[in-house]
Design a protein around this motif. Structure first.
Motif, PDB file in Angstrom:
ATOM      1  N   TYR A 134     -25.227  39.453  15.775  1.00 22.50           N
ATOM      2  CA  TYR A 134     -25.784  38.042  16.515  1.00 22.50           C
ATOM      3  C   TYR A 134     -24.808  36.994  16.362  1.00 22.50           C
ATOM      4  CZ  TYR A 134     -29.873  34.992  16.384  1.00 22.50           C
ATOM      5  OH  TYR A 134     -30.756  34.737  16.973  1.00 22.50           O
ATOM      6  N   MET A 135     -23.947  36.984  14.886  1.00 20.96           N
ATOM      7  CA  MET A 135     -23.750  35.808  14.532  1.00 20.96           C
ATOM      8  C   MET A 135     -22.736  35.122  15.347  1.00 20.96           C
ATOM      9  SD  MET A 135     -21.225  35.358  10.814  1.00 20.96           S
ATOM     10  CE  MET A 135     -22.067  36.569  10.616  1.00 20.96           C
ATOM     11  N   GLY A 136     -22.904  33.898  15.960  1.00 20.52           N
ATOM     12  CA  GLY A 136     -22.715  33.320  16.692  1.00 20.52           C
ATOM     13  C   GLY A 136     -23.570  32.132  16.828  1.00 20.52           C
ATOM     14  N   GLY A 137     -23.288  31.227  18.114  1.00 22.98           N
ATOM     15  CA  GLY A 137     -24.556  29.978  18.309  1.00 22.98           C
ATOM     16  C   GLY A 137     -25.513  28.693  16.862  1.00 22.98           C
ATOM     17  N   ALA A 138     -26.467  29.142  17.078  1.00 26.75           N
ATOM     18  CA  ALA A 138     -27.222  28.918  16.136  1.00 26.75           C
ATOM     19  C   ALA A 138     -26.919  29.302  14.266  1.00 26.75           C
ATOM     20  CB  ALA A 138     -28.999  28.051  16.199  1.00 26.75           C
ATOM     21  N   PHE A 139     -27.187  30.406  14.621  1.00 23.86           N
ATOM     22  CA  PHE A 139     -26.473  31.158  13.099  1.00 23.86           C
ATOM     23  C   PHE A 139     -25.644  30.843  12.287  1.00 23.86           C
ATOM     24  CE2 PHE A 139     -25.917  35.503  11.503  1.00 23.86           C
ATOM     25  CZ  PHE A 139     -26.264  35.421  10.672  1.00 23.86           C
ATOM     26  N   TYR A 140     -24.169  30.726  13.653  1.00 22.68           N
ATOM     27  CA  TYR A 140     -23.488  30.262  12.574  1.00 22.68           C
ATOM     28  C   TYR A 140     -23.349  28.921  12.707  1.00 22.68           C
ATOM     29  CZ  TYR A 140     -17.639  30.098  11.878  1.00 22.68           C
ATOM     30  OH  TYR A 140     -17.270  29.945  10.740  1.00 22.68           O
ATOM     31  N   ARG A 141     -23.991  27.681  13.124  1.00 24.71           N
ATOM     32  CA  ARG A 141     -24.033  26.777  12.825  1.00 24.71           C
ATOM     33  C   ARG A 141     -24.545  26.570  11.429  1.00 24.71           C
ATOM     34  NH1 ARG A 141     -25.785  26.261  18.425  1.00 24.71           N
ATOM     35  NH2 ARG A 141     -23.892  25.606  19.483  1.00 24.71           N
ATOM     36  N   ASN A 142     -25.737  27.206  11.067  1.00 25.33           N
ATOM     37  CA  ASN A 142     -26.323  27.080   9.631  1.00 25.33           C
ATOM     38  C   ASN A 142     -24.704  27.907   8.766  1.00 25.33           C
ATOM     39  OD1 ASN A 142     -28.590  25.574  10.274  1.00 25.33           O
ATOM     40  ND2 ASN A 142     -29.579  27.171  10.921  1.00 25.33           N
ATOM     41  N   ILE A 143     -24.623  28.696   8.933  1.00 32.34           N
ATOM     42  CA  ILE A 143     -23.444  29.695   7.711  1.00 32.34           C
ATOM     43  C   ILE A 143     -22.592  28.016   7.735  1.00 32.34           C
ATOM     44  CG2 ILE A 143     -22.077  30.699   7.805  1.00 32.34           C
ATOM     45  CD1 ILE A 143     -23.136  33.266  10.001  1.00 32.34           C
ATOM     46  N   LEU A 144     -22.238  27.362   8.594  1.00 34.61           N
ATOM     47  CA  LEU A 144     -21.509  26.485   8.381  1.00 34.61           C
ATOM     48  C   LEU A 144     -21.528  25.648   7.498  1.00 34.61           C
ATOM     49  CD1 LEU A 144     -18.984  25.872  12.019  1.00 34.61           C
ATOM     50  CD2 LEU A 144     -18.433  26.785   9.389  1.00 34.61           C
ATOM     51  N   GLN A 145     -22.733  24.598   7.315  1.00 32.37           N
ATOM     52  CA  GLN A 145     -23.374  23.833   7.354  1.00 32.37           C
ATOM     53  C   GLN A 145     -23.991  24.450   5.185  1.00 32.37           C
ATOM     54  OE1 GLN A 145     -26.301  21.329   9.472  1.00 32.37           O
ATOM     55  NE2 GLN A 145     -25.848  23.230  10.565  1.00 32.37           N
ATOM     56  N   ILE A 146     -24.428  25.385   5.487  1.00 31.86           N
ATOM     57  CA  ILE A 146     -24.827  26.530   4.346  1.00 31.86           C
ATOM     58  C   ILE A 146     -22.896  26.203   2.950  1.00 31.86           C
ATOM     59  CG2 ILE A 146     -25.469  28.181   2.667  1.00 31.86           C
ATOM     60  CD1 ILE A 146     -27.092  28.656   5.313  1.00 31.86           C
ATOM     61  N   SER A 147     -22.125  27.041   3.922  1.00 28.79           N
ATOM     62  CA  SER A 147     -20.962  26.992   3.664  1.00 28.79           C
ATOM     63  C   SER A 147     -20.290  25.710   2.759  1.00 28.79           C
ATOM     64  CB  SER A 147     -20.010  27.823   4.568  1.00 28.79           C
ATOM     65  OG  SER A 147     -20.664  28.886   4.689  1.00 28.79           O
ATOM     66  N   ARG A 148     -20.793  24.485   3.619  1.00 27.69           N
ATOM     67  CA  ARG A 148     -19.706  23.360   2.807  1.00 27.69           C
ATOM     68  C   ARG A 148     -20.491  22.807   1.283  1.00 27.69           C
ATOM     69  NH1 ARG A 148     -18.351  18.571   7.121  1.00 27.69           N
ATOM     70  NH2 ARG A 148     -21.054  18.264   7.052  1.00 27.69           N
ATOM     71  N   CYS A 149     -21.798  23.523   1.444  1.00 26.80           N
ATOM     72  CA  CYS A 149     -22.469  23.099   0.407  1.00 26.80           C
ATOM     73  C   CYS A 149     -22.345  23.499  -0.831  1.00 26.80           C
ATOM     74  CB  CYS A 149     -23.531  23.080   0.844  1.00 26.80           C
ATOM     75  SG  CYS A 149     -24.830  21.751   1.740  1.00 26.80           S
ATOM     76  N   ILE A 150     -22.167  25.309  -0.498  1.00 23.69           N
ATOM     77  CA  ILE A 150     -21.717  25.946  -1.961  1.00 23.69           C
ATOM     78  C   ILE A 150     -20.204  25.655  -2.525  1.00 23.69           C
ATOM     79  CG2 ILE A 150     -21.491  27.996  -2.641  1.00 23.69           C
ATOM     80  CD1 ILE A 150     -23.828  28.995  -1.032  1.00 23.69           C
ATOM     81  N   THR A 151     -20.018  25.414  -2.942  1.00 28.04           N
ATOM     82  CA  THR A 151     -18.980  25.177  -4.528  1.00 28.04           C
ATOM     83  C   THR A 151     -18.042  26.276  -4.195  1.00 28.04           C
ATOM     84  OG1 THR A 151     -19.422  24.415  -6.186  1.00 28.04           O
ATOM     85  CG2 THR A 151     -19.112  23.002  -5.227  1.00 28.04           C
ATOM     86  N   PHE A 152     -16.783  26.307  -4.886  1.00 24.83           N
ATOM     87  CA  PHE A 152     -15.964  27.915  -5.380  1.00 24.83           C
ATOM     88  C   PHE A 152     -16.729  27.966  -6.828  1.00 24.83           C
ATOM     89  CE2 PHE A 152     -12.819  29.529  -7.573  1.00 24.83           C
ATOM     90  CZ  PHE A 152     -13.329  31.323  -7.125  1.00 24.83           C
TER      91      PHE A 152
END
Length: 433
Positions: free
Chosen positions: A200-218
């Motif tokens: 299922y990963m792709g489309g709206a799911f992956y867009r949210n993953i990208l936005q979330i990932s940019r908000c989490i620092t290492f």
């Protein structure tokens, strides 16, 4: 546009501030602290070791360490008043014992505002065990009580990344088997969407993953999950994947373009670190914070110091175990709270609080008085360890047997319906509001 400013781990409002997933003791002596430490992570659950003896999981300490709130009698009374339903036995008995913002979900239900349920399963082998089943049994009850959609994430990608020796093909096949088992709990595809991340990963799911990932620092991921320089980048990236289903816009087939529908996540408390991060960044991404309700771990057969494990057959009752195998496992491995001899047991009685067969019965015997009588009879020595085991064996054999019969009736067509994002679901009306 997403705010590009990273979340500071020093922010006073952050739910991840000064929190780690290890519930260490506060002993003044460092060596004693190390000895007493219990380990609760999304991948390992072990009680503290004190004087060489493994202790039961300390849930009160987890509440304090994670910063959650206890589900108390006042909240249970409000639950009954708002829903018109007596709280499930898992709520009455503290199996689900902790929460984040459950009262806000009750507010929404009272006001007629929508929300949805989100839970998941990491399929590391072909069949679930009893510990995996408990959240799904509870989710089914919650779905019936609230009449809301449920989304179930199958983290086959996580198992490939975190479980050595598994191939992508094996984890995906395990996901398909898991759909059959979830369906056998009694869910309906009209209200339930079950998805494999690999599919299922792709489309709206992956867009949210990208936005979330940019908000989490290492630094955040390292502090919360214990990642270090040797951790694979796939593992480091995974928190964003598990967070994304907590945002309704991940599922446009159900919610359209809405971003204002929150979710309630029933899960083991070991999964809370993922959603502390999610709650920290949700408002920055203009979504509602997810609410959580945390469950205890079903103890391993060997005792309350650890949970059932798919990796250790003798620790668990699996959903494909035969009646004979269930009987053998309980008689051979289940830790007893009884005395060393029948004479001593009759004289001094047993301890139901550490007796694994009795503890299992607390998950299955709905009658509160019957359960109390079992505990009292055991304490007085009127009920022997063998009799308690026999009662437990019968209950588990009946439960697993009925489940297996339902699972045999699940067809490939049923599986496809659950996993089809476009399958007609009445809740699609939400997308029009």
């Amino acid at each position: 546009m997403v705010n590009e400013t990273t979340v500071s781990t020093e922010a006073p409002v952050s739910e991840v501030q000064n929190l780690t997933i290890s519930a260490a003791g506060n002993n003044e002596n460092q060596e004693q602290q190390k000895q007493a430490e219990q380990n609760v992570t999304p991948w390992d659950v072990e009680g503290a070791i004190v004087d060489g003896v493994q202790q039961a999981i300390d849930y009160e300490r987890l509440i304090q360490k994670f910063g959650t709130r206890c589900i108390d009698e006042e909240l249970l009374e409000r639950f009954a008043k708002v829903t018109g339903h007596k709280p499930h036995l898992y709520l009455r008995r503290g199996v689900f014992f902790s929460h984040r913002d459950l009262e806000k979900i009750l507010d929404r239900h009272e006001q007629g505002k929508p929300f949805y349920l989100y839970t998941g399963r990491g399929p590391s082998r072909g069949h679930m065990h009893l510990g995996h089943m408990m959240p799904f049994i509870f989710c089914k009850w919650l779905q019936d009580v609230f009449d809301v959609p449920l989304v179930v994430q199958l983290t086959d990608d996580e198992k490939f990344l975190f479980k050595e020796g598994l191939s992508v093909e094996e984890t995906y096949q395990n996901s398909l088997n898991t759909v059959r088992e979830i369906a056998a709990v009694g869910f309906k595809p009209e209200k339930t969407f079950i998805f494999s991340n690999l599919d299922y990963m792709g489309g709206a799911f992956y867009r949210n993953i990208l936005q979330i990932s940019r908000c989490i620092t290492f630094n955040q991921a390292k502090a919360v999950f214990g990642f270090d320089a040797s951790t694979s980048i796939g593992r480091i990236h995974f928190p964003g994947i598990q967070a994304a289903p907590a945002f309704c816009s991940t599922f446009p087939e159900i919610f359209g373009n809405r971003k204002d529908v929150p979710c309630l996540i029933p899960c083991g408390i070991d999964q809370d670190p993922y959603f502390r991060l999610t709650r920290d960044i949700s408002q920055r991404l203009k979504h509602k914070k997810p609410s959580l309700i945390h469950g205890r771990f079903l103890p391993a057969l060997q005792g309350t110091g650890s949970k059932m494990s798919s990796s250790v057959d003798s620790s668990a009752i699996f959903m494909d175990d035969t009646p004979a195998k269930i009987k053998n496992k309980i008689n051979r491995y289940a830790f007893s709270g009884g005395q060393t001899s029948l004479e001593e047991h009759r004289k001094y009685g047993g301890n139901p609080d550490i007796d694994v067969p009795y503890l299992y019965l607390t998950y299955f015997v709905d009658d509160d008085k019957e359960l109390a009588d079992l505990a009292e009879g055991y304490k007085k020595g009127e009920i022997t360890s063998g009799e308690m085991k026999a009662r437990c064996i019968k209950e588990l054999q009946d439960f697993v047997g009925a489940f297996q019969e339902r699972e045999r009736a699940i067809t490939e067509e049923n599986v496809n319906k659950f996993m089809d994002p476009s399958f007609p679901r009445p809740f699609a009306a939400l997308s029009k509001k």
